[in-house]
Design an enzyme around this catalytic site. Sequence first.
Site, PDB file in Angstrom:
ATOM      1  N   ARG A 151       0.833  -1.207   0.000  1.00 18.10           N
ATOM      2  CA  ARG A 151       0.000   0.000   0.000  1.00 18.10           C
ATOM      3  C   ARG A 151       0.866   1.255   0.000  1.00 18.10           C
ATOM      4  O   ARG A 151       0.565   2.247  -0.678  1.00 18.10           O
ATOM      5  CB  ARG A 151      -0.918  -0.018   1.223  1.00 18.10           C
ATOM      6  CG  ARG A 151      -1.828   1.208   1.332  1.00 18.10           C
ATOM      7  CD  ARG A 151      -2.886   1.006   2.416  1.00 18.10           C
ATOM      8  NE  ARG A 151      -3.584   2.269   2.681  1.00 18.10           N
ATOM      9  CZ  ARG A 151      -3.506   2.932   3.832  1.00 18.10           C
ATOM     10  NH1 ARG A 151      -2.758   2.467   4.820  1.00 18.10           N
ATOM     11  NH2 ARG A 151      -4.170   4.053   4.008  1.00 18.10           N
TER      12      ARG A 151
ATOM     13  N   HIS B 290       0.796   4.097  -2.907  1.00 17.77           N
ATOM     14  CA  HIS B 290       0.509   5.507  -2.633  1.00 17.77           C
ATOM     15  C   HIS B 290       1.667   6.417  -3.041  1.00 17.77           C
ATOM     16  O   HIS B 290       1.441   7.582  -3.375  1.00 17.77           O
ATOM     17  CB  HIS B 290       0.175   5.698  -1.160  1.00 17.77           C
ATOM     18  CG  HIS B 290      -1.204   5.234  -0.809  1.00 17.77           C
ATOM     19  ND1 HIS B 290      -1.923   5.743   0.242  1.00 17.77           N
ATOM     20  CD2 HIS B 290      -2.010   4.312  -1.389  1.00 17.77           C
ATOM     21  CE1 HIS B 290      -3.106   5.159   0.304  1.00 17.77           C
ATOM     22  NE2 HIS B 290      -3.171   4.271  -0.686  1.00 17.77           N
TER      23      HIS B 290
ATOM     24  N   HIS C 214      -6.552  -4.602  -3.153  1.00 17.56           N
ATOM     25  CA  HIS C 214      -7.507  -4.989  -2.115  1.00 17.56           C
ATOM     26  C   HIS C 214      -7.596  -6.496  -1.916  1.00 17.56           C
ATOM     27  O   HIS C 214      -8.412  -6.966  -1.123  1.00 17.56           O
ATOM     28  CB  HIS C 214      -8.876  -4.406  -2.426  1.00 17.56           C
ATOM     29  CG  HIS C 214      -8.928  -2.930  -2.288  1.00 17.56           C
ATOM     30  ND1 HIS C 214     -10.049  -2.180  -2.566  1.00 17.56           N
ATOM     31  CD2 HIS C 214      -7.987  -2.037  -1.881  1.00 17.56           C
ATOM     32  CE1 HIS C 214      -9.798  -0.901  -2.359  1.00 17.56           C
ATOM     33  NE2 HIS C 214      -8.548  -0.795  -1.948  1.00 17.56           N
TER      34      HIS C 214
ATOM     35  N   TRP D  16     -10.512  -7.967   3.105  1.00 16.86           N
ATOM     36  CA  TRP D  16     -11.260  -8.156   1.876  1.00 16.86           C
ATOM     37  C   TRP D  16     -11.452  -9.640   1.534  1.00 16.86           C
ATOM     38  O   TRP D  16     -12.447 -10.008   0.921  1.00 16.86           O
ATOM     39  CB  TRP D  16     -10.556  -7.481   0.710  1.00 16.86           C
ATOM     40  CG  TRP D  16     -10.676  -5.992   0.672  1.00 16.86           C
ATOM     41  CD1 TRP D  16     -11.711  -5.264   0.125  1.00 16.86           C
ATOM     42  CD2 TRP D  16      -9.749  -5.034   1.170  1.00 16.86           C
ATOM     43  NE1 TRP D  16     -11.471  -3.922   0.258  1.00 16.86           N
ATOM     44  CE2 TRP D  16     -10.269  -3.741   0.900  1.00 16.86           C
ATOM     45  CE3 TRP D  16      -8.527  -5.123   1.832  1.00 16.86           C
ATOM     46  CZ2 TRP D  16      -9.608  -2.568   1.251  1.00 16.86           C
ATOM     47  CZ3 TRP D  16      -7.861  -3.959   2.186  1.00 16.86           C
ATOM     48  CH2 TRP D  16      -8.406  -2.696   1.897  1.00 16.86           C
TER      49      TRP D  16
END
Length: 412
Positions: A169, A173, A299, A315
Site C-alpha cells: 500500500r 501511494h 484490495h 477483503w
Amino acid sequence: MMNKRASFTFSPDLSSLVDKTANVSFYTNATLKATNTEKVQSFSFQLDDNDKYFEAKETANEEEDDAVKEGKVTVIENEIDKIVSAASINKDSTNRILIEKDQNLNEETKFNSENFIYKIKIRRPCIKNQINSSFQKTRGNYDLVRQEILNRLNIANYDDGSVAPNIVRFTWHCCATYDQRDGTGGSNGATMRFPPEINDDGNTGLHTAKSCLDLVKLKFPWITYADLYTLGGVVAIESMGCPTIDWKPGRVDFADDSKVPPNGRLPLATKNANHIRTVFQERMGFNDRETVLLIGGGHSLGRCHAKYSGFKGKWTGNPLKFDNDFFKLLMSKTWNYTQVSETGNMQYTSTITEENSKANNDDEVMMLNTDIELIKDTNFKKWVNYYANNEIEFLNDFAIVFGKLLELGVDR
C-alpha cells in the site's frame, strides 16, 4: 559538566523494526506525553491501542544545548507550530526540538496528534569508514536489497504476521499521486518523505512500512529512497504470490519538499465510479481494465483499520495470499451495508465459509464503496467477472500494470 547518557526501551512491535545499533528514523501517529523535572526529560509515544510505547529518556543537565548534543534524541515535528505555544517547546536553529523547563508547565501535559505525524530520529555515533566500506561492497547489488526487505517482512505481533501488505500500500501511494496532465507526482523523487504528502489522510497508517524500508536504506545507503520505496512493494507482493514484476532502478530523490504534490490526489473509498475514472484514468492514465486490476490487486491483500482509515476488516479470507479471491467474493457474495461501530463510517460486509477462509477463523469480509462500484458499473463489472474466472490471467496482467504504476513520473 555531568556526563549524560540516553537510554531507550522499545515496544515489542517497534523492537522488531528497529536496529538498536544503528541510526534510525521512523514515523508514528502518536500522542505525546511530556513530563519534566529539573533534570529529566521524557518523551513517550503511544504506538497502538494496546498501551505499548516507544520511550526515549534522557537525563539532562541545566544546559539544554548539551542535552541535544549528547542525548542522541531528536524529535522533529512536521507541524511544530501546532504545539509550540501550548507546550512551551523551543525549536533551535538546527530544527531540533526540546521541551523547555517552564515554571508554568504542568508535571504531565498531553498533546493531541491525531491530525499529524511525528518523525522520531535516534542518532547514534557511527564509524565513517564502516559506512564507506559497506557502501562500496554492496553498491548496485539489488539482490542484497531485495533479500534484506524480504527478511524484514514477517513481524509476529503485526496484523496478520507480516508488514508486506502495508508496504504494498505504501508503494502504491508513493506512485498514485502522478498527474499526467502536468507530469507532477509519482514515484520519482520519493516525496513521501516530506509533508504534506506523508500527512495526507490517505497515508495514515503507513508509518510502519516507511520505517521498515528506511532501515533497509541505512544498510544500503547507495540506493535512492525512490528506488527503495518502489522495490519494497515489488518484493512484498511477489512474496505473497504475485508473478515477477518488471522493476528498474534509476529514480532520483528530490532534495527538498518543493516538488511535493498537493494532498487529495489519492482515491477516496466513499466515492463512485466517476471518481474512480477521474483518479485512475484522467489523472494517472489507466484504462478500465487496468483500473480494475489495480484496485482488485491492492484490495486482495491486507485489511482496513478503523483507527487509520475509518474502515475495518479484510477483503478476503487470507490477507497474505495474492490471488483472485477479491473478484470471486465481490461477484458471488451478498453485500450488506453496515456501519463501523468505532467511526460511524459505512462499508459493506459479508460472511465466507470456513473453506473460503484460508488463514484464520474470522469469517467476515468487507468491501469499500469503491469496490462495490466495480460491479455497479457495466464496463468495470465486465473485467471483475473476467478476472474472477481467470486467475492466471489476473496474476500476469496485474504484474504488468503494477510495473506500469511504478514508472509513473519517472524520466528515462
